[in-house]
Enzyme design. Sequence first.
Site, PDB file in Angstrom:
ATOM      1  N   LYS A  11       4.414  -2.602  11.127  1.00  0.00           N
ATOM      2  CA  LYS A  11       3.276  -3.061  11.154  1.00  0.00           C
ATOM      3  C   LYS A  11       3.427  -4.600  10.959  1.00  0.00           C
ATOM      4  CE  LYS A  11       2.385  -4.487   6.477  1.00  0.00           C
ATOM      5  NZ  LYS A  11       3.171  -6.098   6.291  1.00  0.00           N
ATOM      6  N   ASP A 141       0.996  -0.501   1.453  1.00  0.00           N
ATOM      7  CA  ASP A 141       0.752  -0.192   2.728  1.00  0.00           C
ATOM      8  C   ASP A 141       1.099   1.145   3.130  1.00  0.00           C
ATOM      9  OD1 ASP A 141       0.919  -3.077   3.213  1.00  0.00           O
ATOM     10  OD2 ASP A 141       3.148  -3.155   3.171  1.00  0.00           O
TER      11      ASP A 141
HETATM   12  O1  C5P Z   1       2.361  -1.858  -3.318  1.00  0.00           O
HETATM   13  P1  C5P Z   1       3.998  -2.210  -3.122  1.00  0.00           P
HETATM   14  O2  C5P Z   1       4.695  -1.552  -4.049  1.00  0.00           O
HETATM   15  O3  C5P Z   1       4.353  -2.293  -1.795  1.00  0.00           O
HETATM   16  O4  C5P Z   1       3.912  -3.898  -3.765  1.00  0.00           O
HETATM   17  C1  C5P Z   1       5.006  -4.578  -3.764  1.00  0.00           C
HETATM   18  C2  C5P Z   1       4.932  -5.641  -4.932  1.00  0.00           C
HETATM   19  O5  C5P Z   1       3.982  -6.721  -4.053  1.00  0.00           O
HETATM   20  C3  C5P Z   1       3.957  -5.320  -6.067  1.00  0.00           C
HETATM   21  O6  C5P Z   1       4.604  -4.731  -7.181  1.00  0.00           O
HETATM   22  C4  C5P Z   1       3.186  -6.489  -6.428  1.00  0.00           C
HETATM   23  O7  C5P Z   1       4.203  -7.598  -7.209  1.00  0.00           O
HETATM   24  C5  C5P Z   1       2.940  -7.003  -5.114  1.00  0.00           C
HETATM   25  N1  C5P Z   1       1.647  -6.839  -4.568  1.00  0.00           N
HETATM   26  C6  C5P Z   1       0.433  -7.419  -5.202  1.00  0.00           C
HETATM   27  N2  C5P Z   1      -0.876  -7.263  -4.816  1.00  0.00           N
HETATM   28  C7  C5P Z   1      -1.052  -6.277  -3.842  1.00  0.00           C
HETATM   29  C8  C5P Z   1      -0.034  -5.465  -3.075  1.00  0.00           C
HETATM   30  C9  C5P Z   1       1.540  -6.011  -3.729  1.00  0.00           C
HETATM   31  O8  C5P Z   1       0.548  -8.151  -6.115  1.00  0.00           O
HETATM   32  N3  C5P Z   1      -2.233  -6.005  -3.342  1.00  0.00           N
END
Ligand code: C5P
Length: 315
Positions: A11, A141
């Site tokens: 994406k 995601d």
């Molecule tokens: O959800 P995911 O594990 O992909 O997110 C990775 C990191 O990105 C999280 O640990 C966080 O630090 C940051 N993040 C965030 N807010 C979001 C998505 C991701 O702060 N909405």
Amino acid sequence: MRSYSLIAPAKINLYLEILGDRRDGYHELAMILQSIELADQVDLHELGTDTIRVHCNHPLVPLDQSNLAYRAAQLLTQEFPDVFDRFGGVDITINKQIPVAAGLAGGSANAAAVLVGLDLLWQLGLTQPELQELGAKLGSDVPFCLAGGTALATGRGEQLSPLPDLDSLYVVLAKYSSLMISTAWAYNTYRSNFGDSYIRDPEGLESRASRVHSGPMVHAIVEKDGAQIGQLLHNDLEKVALPSNPQLLQLRQAFADSGALGAMMSGSGPTVFALCESQAQAQEIQQQVRAAIDDPDLDFWVSKLSNRGIQLIEL
Ligand code: C5P
């Protein structure tokens, strides 16, 4: 032994606005996400033993529990404890084409493919909303990677509203192969630098998110107006990733000057893309930027926008 093969598309972000902090430590976002045809293939094979095994053709992809695809299989064994008894474990082979740690959700797409494939392999009969709920436990995601297409994503990025397809446009993507940006670093740095401007009250957050819903980018997508979409590309995380990486700034500038519809960094980077009206334009811009920045570390891909999420390959 039964097996399934799935296509797991990458994406890009057409829009990423950071609205504020959440109680769970994440950020409240308003994003527009778009699938592209650049994809990994994920093959799942039934195993006689009660183990989860991951193989990958890319040396930087971990094969243990730090791999989101592994964690997707593990999550299903925890949610449905009798599946190991009935079906045994699974062998997961990832044919990686999506660049790693690139802001293209490659790991999330692999996890989404494992959820879809194991739902079939283990005959779980999960509905799309159930898969999305499980996906959200793995990463912000993953729900979008399951659904694919063009969508508005709010909350952590897991609350999706589908938008009309944009699959006639192309992108040329570029990434320095040795440059990786941690998503957590990008968001934490953004919080340190711009946290003062975060919206703090729930009503304010809701009204800002709904302004994106009815805003100019969604209008441009509904109208399929590529030129407008190119002009309206926006990503708050560029404010932290570009100043700390001069080579990325140079690449972003070269794409912006290339005559494309628009240029931007995807997600937390470091992949930069130029939105193009045709494959021929994308290929021309690729050559132009390759000539302008003569660096063997810089990789390019041309890809069409896609209206599809995880797809099962008929064998
Ligand atoms: O959800 P995911 O594990 O992909 O997110 C990775 C990191 O990105 C999280 O640990 C966080 O630090 C940051 N993040 C965030 N807010 C979001 C998505 C991701 O702060 N909405």
